[in-house]
Motif scaffolding. Structure first.
Motif, PDB file in Angstrom:
ATOM      1  N   SER A 116       0.892  -1.187  -0.384  1.00  0.00           N
ATOM      2  CA  SER A 116       0.422  -0.062   0.111  1.00  0.00           C
ATOM      3  C   SER A 116       0.589   0.980  -0.074  1.00  0.00           C
ATOM      4  CB  SER A 116      -0.736   0.274   0.968  1.00  0.00           C
ATOM      5  OG  SER A 116       0.021   0.010   2.372  1.00  0.00           O
ATOM      6  N   ALA A 117       2.586   0.636   0.194  1.00  0.00           N
ATOM      7  CA  ALA A 117       3.134   2.536   0.061  1.00  0.00           C
ATOM      8  C   ALA A 117       4.131   2.220  -0.658  1.00  0.00           C
ATOM      9  CB  ALA A 117       3.309   2.559   1.408  1.00  0.00           C
ATOM     10  N   SER A 118       4.901   3.181  -0.777  1.00  0.00           N
ATOM     11  CA  SER A 118       6.041   2.822  -1.273  1.00  0.00           C
ATOM     12  C   SER A 118       6.845   2.571  -1.138  1.00  0.00           C
ATOM     13  CB  SER A 118       6.856   4.359  -2.283  1.00  0.00           C
ATOM     14  OG  SER A 118       7.951   4.458  -2.898  1.00  0.00           O
ATOM     15  N   THR A 119       7.599   0.821  -1.968  1.00  0.00           N
ATOM     16  CA  THR A 119       8.778   0.829  -0.923  1.00  0.00           C
ATOM     17  C   THR A 119       9.948   0.540  -2.224  1.00  0.00           C
ATOM     18  OG1 THR A 119       7.184  -0.579   0.302  1.00  0.00           O
ATOM     19  CG2 THR A 119       9.184  -2.148  -0.331  1.00  0.00           C
ATOM     20  N   GLU A 120      11.179   0.502  -1.493  1.00  0.00           N
ATOM     21  CA  GLU A 120      12.784   0.063  -2.042  1.00  0.00           C
ATOM     22  C   GLU A 120      12.461  -1.119  -2.082  1.00  0.00           C
ATOM     23  OE1 GLU A 120      15.984   2.876  -3.879  1.00  0.00           O
ATOM     24  OE2 GLU A 120      13.702   3.020  -2.829  1.00  0.00           O
ATOM     25  N   PHE A 121      12.697  -1.697  -2.892  1.00  0.00           N
ATOM     26  CA  PHE A 121      13.067  -3.326  -3.447  1.00  0.00           C
ATOM     27  C   PHE A 121      13.819  -3.546  -3.614  1.00  0.00           C
ATOM     28  CE2 PHE A 121      12.943  -6.767  -6.597  1.00  0.00           C
ATOM     29  CZ  PHE A 121      12.135  -7.583  -6.170  1.00  0.00           C
ATOM     30  N   ALA A 122      14.674  -2.497  -4.339  1.00  0.00           N
ATOM     31  CA  ALA A 122      16.259  -2.640  -4.296  1.00  0.00           C
ATOM     32  C   ALA A 122      17.510  -0.975  -4.196  1.00  0.00           C
ATOM     33  CB  ALA A 122      16.686  -3.268  -5.297  1.00  0.00           C
ATOM     34  N   PRO A 123      17.739  -0.677  -4.304  1.00  0.00           N
ATOM     35  CA  PRO A 123      19.106   0.333  -5.076  1.00  0.00           C
ATOM     36  C   PRO A 123      17.877   0.982  -6.202  1.00  0.00           C
ATOM     37  CG  PRO A 123      20.001  -0.829  -3.478  1.00  0.00           C
ATOM     38  CD  PRO A 123      19.354  -2.225  -4.293  1.00  0.00           C
ATOM     39  N   GLY A 124      17.744   1.518  -6.410  1.00  0.00           N
ATOM     40  CA  GLY A 124      17.474   2.262  -7.757  1.00  0.00           C
ATOM     41  C   GLY A 124      15.629   2.104  -8.061  1.00  0.00           C
ATOM     42  N   LEU A 125      15.514   1.243  -7.494  1.00  0.00           N
ATOM     43  CA  LEU A 125      14.165   0.631  -7.689  1.00  0.00           C
ATOM     44  C   LEU A 125      13.258   0.771  -6.424  1.00  0.00           C
ATOM     45  CD1 LEU A 125      12.513  -1.499 -10.356  1.00  0.00           C
ATOM     46  CD2 LEU A 125      14.430  -3.210  -9.216  1.00  0.00           C
ATOM     47  N   THR A 126      11.938   1.524  -6.641  1.00  0.00           N
ATOM     48  CA  THR A 126      10.641   0.822  -6.549  1.00  0.00           C
ATOM     49  C   THR A 126       9.743   1.049  -6.821  1.00  0.00           C
ATOM     50  OG1 THR A 126      12.026   3.171  -5.543  1.00  0.00           O
ATOM     51  CG2 THR A 126       9.904   3.614  -4.978  1.00  0.00           C
TER      52      THR A 126
END
Length: 237
Positions: A2-12
């Motif tokens: 439901s919210a923005s998540t930093e999946f990996a560096p530079g990838l949201t």
């Protein structure tokens, strides 16, 4: 999510259920300028003719959404290019057009997973058809500039669907092709960087912002902020 998540560096990621697979989708639609290729073609045409500052300022305002009528912004820029010889445009294609890192990898992966690939651009068929041939893209929709006596007239040619591929035309093209393919909008991925990409991104199952303007990043389900287009494969394994 439901919210923005930093999946990996530079990838949201935001509002995206994971894990997902590329093969969950049937069609992927790409913007061209600053997405599949590293340049804005119209700005580079202007650069070789000494008018880049004027044209690029209009391009940037349009991509940020400050000029809300994309058609008007394109007509303004085309008028500034009246009289540009085709030799200068060929120079841009041969000397300046470069595929974005990861573009071929992602397109090849999409084809391998059974997806069709669409290039839908507010740019020009002159460049889009070249990119289509380089990447083996299935479908293209873009604008066609008018040429007379080997020079740009400053106008655009009417095509069967209209004269200018703006944000609404991008959306219509994506949804129309999905309908012809017999698939749902949720089975489509749309990748872009500018405000004129938002209509198609909002209409499909997976929206991807690539090195995009803040407004576009904020709305996309996936935002690739560093690295190449193939970083989408980190999300869609």
């Amino acid at each position: 999510m439901s919210a923005s998540t930093e999946f990996a560096p530079g990838l949201t990621l935001q509002n995206l259920a994971t894990p997902q697979k590329l093969s969950d989708y049937k069609l992927i639609a790409f913007d061209m300028d600053s997405t599949l290729i590293t340049i804005e073609c119209i700005d580079e045409i202007a650069d070789v003719t000494g008018k880049k500052a004027e044209v690029a300022a209009i391009t940037e305002a349009a991509m940020r959404g400050e000029i809300t009528d994309y058609k008007d912004s394109l007509r303004q820029r085309m008028a500034l290019l009246q009289g540009v010889p085709m030799a200068s445009i060929e120079r841009v294609l041969q000397e300046r057009l470069t595929l974005t890192p990861g573009a071929k990898t992602l397109v090849d992966a999409a084809h391998a997973a059974g997806l069709k690939v669409l290039l839908v651009s507010g740019g020009f068929t002159y460049f889009a058809d070249h990119v289509k041939s380089l990447l083996g893209i299935d479908f293209v929709r873009a604008n066609q500039f008018e040429v007379k006596d080997g020079q740009l007239t400053g106008g655009l040619i009417d095509q069967s669907w209209g004269d200018i591929c703006d944000g609404e035309e991008k959306r219509s093209t994506v949804l129309g092709l999905a309908s012809l393919m017999g698939i749902e909008p949720e089975q489509v991925i749309a990748v872009g960087d500018g405000s004129n990409d938002l209509p198609m991104m909002r209409a499909v199952g997976l929206s991807v912002a690539f090195h995009a303007k803040p407004r576009v990043r904020a709305e996309a389900k996936v935002a690739i902020n560093t690295g190449g287009l193939d970083r989408l494969l980190e999300v869609l394994g």
